[in-house]
Design a protein around this motif. Structure first.
Motif, PDB file in Angstrom:
ATOM      1  N   MET A   1       0.800  -1.235   0.000  1.00 33.01           N
ATOM      2  CA  MET A   1       0.000   0.000   0.000  1.00 33.01           C
ATOM      3  C   MET A   1       0.828   1.278   0.000  1.00 33.01           C
ATOM      4  N   PHE A   2       2.029   1.213   0.590  1.00 32.05           N
ATOM      5  CA  PHE A   2       2.794   2.452   0.796  1.00 32.05           C
ATOM      6  C   PHE A   2       4.217   2.309   0.269  1.00 32.05           C
ATOM      7  N   GLU A   3       4.877   3.468   0.035  1.00 31.37           N
ATOM      8  CA  GLU A   3       6.267   3.421  -0.440  1.00 31.37           C
ATOM      9  C   GLU A   3       7.258   3.967   0.597  1.00 31.37           C
ATOM     10  N   SER A   4       6.817   4.837   1.511  1.00 35.28           N
ATOM     11  CA  SER A   4       7.805   5.476   2.405  1.00 35.28           C
ATOM     12  C   SER A   4       7.984   4.663   3.682  1.00 35.28           C
ATOM     13  N   ASP A   5       9.238   4.617   4.149  1.00 34.95           N
ATOM     14  CA  ASP A   5       9.548   3.869   5.376  1.00 34.95           C
ATOM     15  C   ASP A   5       8.779   4.414   6.573  1.00 34.95           C
ATOM     16  N   VAL A   6       8.643   5.732   6.604  1.00 32.26           N
ATOM     17  CA  VAL A   6       8.148   6.362   7.815  1.00 32.26           C
ATOM     18  C   VAL A   6       6.720   5.924   8.140  1.00 32.26           C
ATOM     19  N   ILE A   7       5.855   5.844   7.136  1.00 25.93           N
ATOM     20  CA  ILE A   7       4.461   5.466   7.429  1.00 25.93           C
ATOM     21  C   ILE A   7       4.373   3.960   7.688  1.00 25.93           C
ATOM     22  N   LYS A   8       5.203   3.200   6.965  1.00 26.53           N
ATOM     23  CA  LYS A   8       5.185   1.745   7.195  1.00 26.53           C
ATOM     24  C   LYS A   8       5.640   1.452   8.616  1.00 26.53           C
ATOM     25  N   SER A   9       6.599   2.220   9.093  1.00 28.17           N
ATOM     26  CA  SER A   9       7.108   2.034  10.448  1.00 28.17           C
ATOM     27  C   SER A   9       6.058   2.425  11.481  1.00 28.17           C
ATOM     28  N   LEU A  10       5.449   3.580  11.257  1.00 23.53           N
ATOM     29  CA  LEU A  10       4.467   4.085  12.213  1.00 23.53           C
ATOM     30  C   LEU A  10       3.296   3.103  12.352  1.00 23.53           C
ATOM     31  N   LEU A  11       2.841   2.562  11.207  1.00 24.63           N
ATOM     32  CA  LEU A  11       1.710   1.634  11.269  1.00 24.63           C
ATOM     33  C   LEU A  11       2.176   0.236  11.655  1.00 24.63           C
ATOM     34  N   GLY A  12       3.352  -0.139  11.161  1.00 25.71           N
ATOM     35  CA  GLY A  12       3.832  -1.519  11.360  1.00 25.71           C
ATOM     36  C   GLY A  12       4.310  -1.796  12.767  1.00 25.71           C
ATOM     37  N   PHE A  13       4.607  -0.751  13.529  1.00 31.99           N
ATOM     38  CA  PHE A  13       5.055  -0.970  14.906  1.00 31.99           C
ATOM     39  C   PHE A  13       4.042  -1.819  15.681  1.00 31.99           C
ATOM     40  N   ASP A  14       2.751  -1.569  15.451  1.00 29.77           N
ATOM     41  CA  ASP A  14       1.708  -2.328  16.160  1.00 29.77           C
ATOM     42  C   ASP A  14       1.805  -3.831  15.882  1.00 29.77           C
ATOM     43  N   ALA A  15       2.405  -4.186  14.748  1.00 34.09           N
ATOM     44  CA  ALA A  15       2.459  -5.602  14.367  1.00 34.09           C
ATOM     45  C   ALA A  15       3.511  -6.374  15.142  1.00 34.09           C
ATOM     46  N   ILE A  16       4.458  -5.665  15.761  1.00 35.08           N
ATOM     47  CA  ILE A  16       5.512  -6.390  16.477  1.00 35.08           C
ATOM     48  C   ILE A  16       5.437  -6.128  17.991  1.00 35.08           C
ATOM     49  N   VAL A  17       4.391  -5.432  18.419  1.00 37.56           N
ATOM     50  CA  VAL A  17       4.217  -5.196  19.855  1.00 37.56           C
ATOM     51  C   VAL A  17       3.859  -6.521  20.533  1.00 37.56           C
ATOM     52  N   GLY A  18       4.715  -6.945  21.426  1.00 33.65           N
ATOM     53  CA  GLY A  18       4.466  -8.194  22.146  1.00 33.65           C
ATOM     54  C   GLY A  18       4.558  -9.421  21.261  1.00 33.65           C
ATOM     55  N   HIS A  19       5.156  -9.261  20.074  1.00 34.33           N
ATOM     56  CA  HIS A  19       5.186 -10.348  19.091  1.00 34.33           C
ATOM     57  C   HIS A  19       6.639 -10.569  18.693  1.00 34.33           C
ATOM     58  N   PHE A  20       7.220 -11.652  19.176  1.00 31.76           N
ATOM     59  CA  PHE A  20       8.628 -11.924  18.900  1.00 31.76           C
ATOM     60  C   PHE A  20       8.733 -12.488  17.482  1.00 31.76           C
ATOM     61  N   ALA A  21       8.740 -11.575  16.531  1.00 35.06           N
ATOM     62  CA  ALA A  21       8.734 -11.960  15.112  1.00 35.06           C
ATOM     63  C   ALA A  21       9.089 -10.732  14.293  1.00 35.06           C
ATOM     64  N   SER A  22       9.454 -11.004  13.047  1.00 35.05           N
ATOM     65  CA  SER A  22       9.709  -9.896  12.119  1.00 35.05           C
ATOM     66  C   SER A  22       8.372  -9.324  11.663  1.00 35.05           C
ATOM     67  N   PRO A  23       8.344  -8.027  11.300  1.00 35.98           N
ATOM     68  CA  PRO A  23       7.099  -7.530  10.686  1.00 35.98           C
ATOM     69  C   PRO A  23       6.831  -8.226   9.356  1.00 35.98           C
ATOM     70  N   TYR A  24       7.837  -8.968   8.848  1.00 34.91           N
ATOM     71  CA  TYR A  24       7.638  -9.735   7.620  1.00 34.91           C
ATOM     72  C   TYR A  24       7.255 -11.190   7.906  1.00 34.91           C
ATOM     73  N   SER A  25       6.994 -11.535   9.166  1.00 39.90           N
ATOM     74  CA  SER A  25       6.534 -12.901   9.469  1.00 39.90           C
ATOM     75  C   SER A  25       5.050 -12.997   9.160  1.00 39.90           C
ATOM     76  N   PRO A  26       4.643 -14.053   8.425  1.00 36.75           N
ATOM     77  CA  PRO A  26       3.218 -14.238   8.161  1.00 36.75           C
ATOM     78  C   PRO A  26       2.440 -14.234   9.477  1.00 36.75           C
ATOM     79  N   GLY A  27       1.289 -13.604   9.464  1.00 34.96           N
ATOM     80  CA  GLY A  27       0.464 -13.557  10.668  1.00 34.96           C
ATOM     81  C   GLY A  27       0.639 -12.274  11.465  1.00 34.96           C
ATOM     82  N   SER A  28       1.727 -11.521  11.188  1.00 32.07           N
ATOM     83  CA  SER A  28       1.961 -10.325  11.989  1.00 32.07           C
ATOM     84  C   SER A  28       0.927  -9.224  11.687  1.00 32.07           C
ATOM     85  N   ALA A  29       0.273  -9.299  10.516  1.00 24.44           N
ATOM     86  CA  ALA A  29      -0.761  -8.292  10.227  1.00 24.44           C
ATOM     87  C   ALA A  29      -1.897  -8.413  11.243  1.00 24.44           C
TER      88      ALA A  29
END
Ligand SMILES: Cc1cc2nc3c(=O)[nH]c(=O)nc-3n(C[C@H](O)[C@H](O)[C@H](O)COP(=O)(O)OP(=O)(O)OC[C@H]3O[C@@H](n4cnc5c(N)ncnc54)[C@H](O)[C@@H]3O)c2cc1C
Length: 522
Positions: free
Chosen positions: A189-217
């Motif tokens: 959906m996005f091209e810039s790191d900054v927005i992907k980071s801001l939104l993607g942070f929620d995907a790794i909260v309490g989740h010992f995994a990469s934001p690229y691990s399936p299921g992190s969404a």
């Protein structure tokens, strides 16, 4: 005569479950191992004159029904919304702030990418369309997919009605949220790191995994379904810290006649004739019960509190593999002054969750490093300074900050004792790189490695959710297929903690749903 229920653990879900049961006439005793109730939602003085939430630190998931039913406002609970959800300083001096109004966030984002600024509205529109469906699912007791009865068919029917509210595009988006990686979703959906980071942070909260691990969404989704004072998707602060929530819950439970025993560690649940009959405490005493309800991580219940002879081989083998591994390192710091960031700030933005992780690649690297070496030299840090809006937490003019840091290998176990202080230094240095002078402003600190979280709160593997939020451990499969209805295979033994649907976070929903199911069966 009324039934006597013993709840093991006085976390917020235990308190909620107790309050609903007591209202229905059940006699309830809560046994809490620590000297205060609240579990991972407590406030402590961690440095003379400085108080803060110790573990859980920000509120959004707490369900409005629970706030109302348990009269939490009447017991003094006040929740202040954050003025801005997040502030993401970038190493190049620019920054992104998520504003209350989408158009303002988009304007901010345009300095990084015009395309992303336009795409943001589409992202939030899709989220806004599917979130109500997810909220409906969170309110259901999941059907038992192992032994489908008439009641389960009804639940499946109501679930299908929930999904029928969605059009095909929304269904496809929801399917992605439940299955793919947050990285993939956001890269599409996005091209810039900054927005992907801001939104993607929620995907790794309490989740010992990469934001690229399936299921992190899904983990991302889990963190955006909440609300504060009726406003969706935002986070807030409980005045006095998270302990204010659980103290209000305890006050209501006590008012309804619940007995709360602190410093009461349960050592064993005795099973007689296939029923959980007696709860034994560390001090050698024992309490008979008609119902035993475990607020603790289910792995702890089945592997430690029950005699293996009372548990089926199937359940034992499931919990041997049950994944508990948040990888969270949590600190509080006492500050003599507010930090000053080199990146652009706007008035009020330091009230936000300040995310120090500039890209999804950075987060991915932090996870890879942690898998190999225990933690990364470039860790992921979120900082919240609640004393800006709740000055009573610190002496006048001074501050407390919560540092919530991700990707610290829980597998190190007790070895964290050797690394706790140096890792705390690294985390402070990381903030210092964004806000020079921060190190000198720290006049006190409280450190909880994953191992400390396990030792202090009974959070197995330091898991902040009582079990990974992955598809194999969600909904009907939380904590195990056949046990998603808050009832275990042992008669009169129930579950009410975050290891049940809809999972972790200070929502109160597992406790609410467990009480609902128990009362149905009485
Ligand atoms: C570091 C951290 C940060 C977090 N941040 C947030 C956040 O900002 N917002 C949010 O919504 N959620 C957050 N969470 C998640 C949230 O706090 C938890 O998912 C939630 O508190 C779990 O509640 P619970 O009542 O199910 O269990 P718990 O809070 O774990 O309570 C279980 C209770 O059982 C007790 N116990 C354990 N063993 C025994 C025994 N043998 N005998 C008697 N008692 C026992 C424990 O002491 C504890 O009080 C965070 C969690 C952590 C750890």
């Amino acid at each position: 005569m009324s039934q006597h229920a013993v709840i093991i653990g006085g976390g917020h879900n235990g308190l909620v479950c107790a309050a609903y049961l007591a209202k229905a006439g059940v006699q309830v005793t809560i046994l809490e191992r620590r000297s205060i109730v609240g579990g991972a939602a407590v406030t402590e003085e961690f440095h003379p004159g400085f108080r803060n939430s110790v573990a859980s630190y920000t509120v959004s998931l707490l369900h409005p029904k629970i706030i109302a039913d348990l009269n939490l406002h009447q017991h003094g609970l006040k929740i202040l919304p954050r003025r801005f959800n997040n502030y993401l300083p970038m190493p190049d001096g620019r920054s992104l702030v998520s504003h209350p109004e989408l158009k303002d966030t988009a304007k901010d984002l345009a300095q990084f990418s015009q395309a992303d600024a336009q795409q943001l509205a589409e992202y939030y529109r899709l989220l806004d369309e599917v979130v109500p469906v997810v909220k409906d699912i969170m309110l259901l007791t999941p059907p038992n997919l192992m032994d489908i009865g008439f009641g389960d068919l009804l639940k499946l029917f109501s679930l299908s009605r929930v999904f029928r509210q969605l059009n095909n595009r929304q269904k496809r988006f929801l399917l992605k949220l439940f299955s793919v990686s947050a990285g993939e979703l956001l890269d599409d959906m996005f091209e810039s790191d900054v927005i992907k980071s801001l939104l993607g942070f929620d995907a790794i909260v309490g989740h010992f995994a990469s934001p690229y691990s399936p299921g992190s969404a899904y983990v991302l989704l889990h963190h955006v379904v909440g609300e504060v004072n009726g406003k969706s998707g935002i986070w807030g602060h409980a005045v006095g810290g998270m302990g204010a929530i659980t103290q209000a819950m305890a006050a209501e439970a006590l008012a309804r006649g619940v007995t709360i025993q602190t410093d009461a560690e349960v050592s064993r649940v005795e099973v007689k004739g296939g029923r959980a009959s007696t709860v034994h405490l560390q001090d050698g005493s024992a309490i008979k019960a008609d119902l035993v309800i475990a607020n603790v991580n289910p792995k702890l219940l089945f592997e430690t509190l029950l005699d293996p002879a009372d548990v089926s081989a199937d359940v034992l083998s499931h919990f041997a593999d049950y994944k508990c591994q948040s990888g969270t390192f949590r600190m509080n710091v006492a500050l003599d002054r507010l930090p000053e960031f080199t990146a652009r700030t706007i008035p009020g933005c330091l009230e936000a969750g300040i995310i120090m992780a500039p890209s999804l690649e950075y987060m991915d690297q932090a996870y890879t490093d942690a898998r190999r070496h225990g933690w990364s030299a470039a860790p992921i840090v979120e900082m919240l300074i609640p004393s800006i809006i709740d000055p009573g937490l610190a002496p006048a003019g001074q501050h407390v900050a919560s540092l919530f840091c991700q990707q610290f290998d829980p597998g190190l176990g007790a070895n964290w004792d050797q690394h706790r202080e140096s890792v705390a230094d690294l985390i402070i240095d990381t903030v210092n790189a964004y806000a020079p002078g921060f190190t000198e402003r720290v006049i006190g600190r409280q450190i909880h490695s994953p191992w400390d979280l396990e030792q202090k709160f009974g959070l197995i593997g330091g898991d902040i959710f009582h079990g990974r939020l992955s598809l194999d451990q969600l909904f009907s499969a939380r904590p195990m297929l056949g046990m998603g209805q808050y009832k275990t295979e042992i008669d009169s033994l129930y579950l009410c903690g975050a290891g049940t649907h809809p999972g972790g976070g200070v929502s109160g929903l597992p406790g609410h749903h467990a009480a609902r199911e128990i009362l149905r069966q009485l």
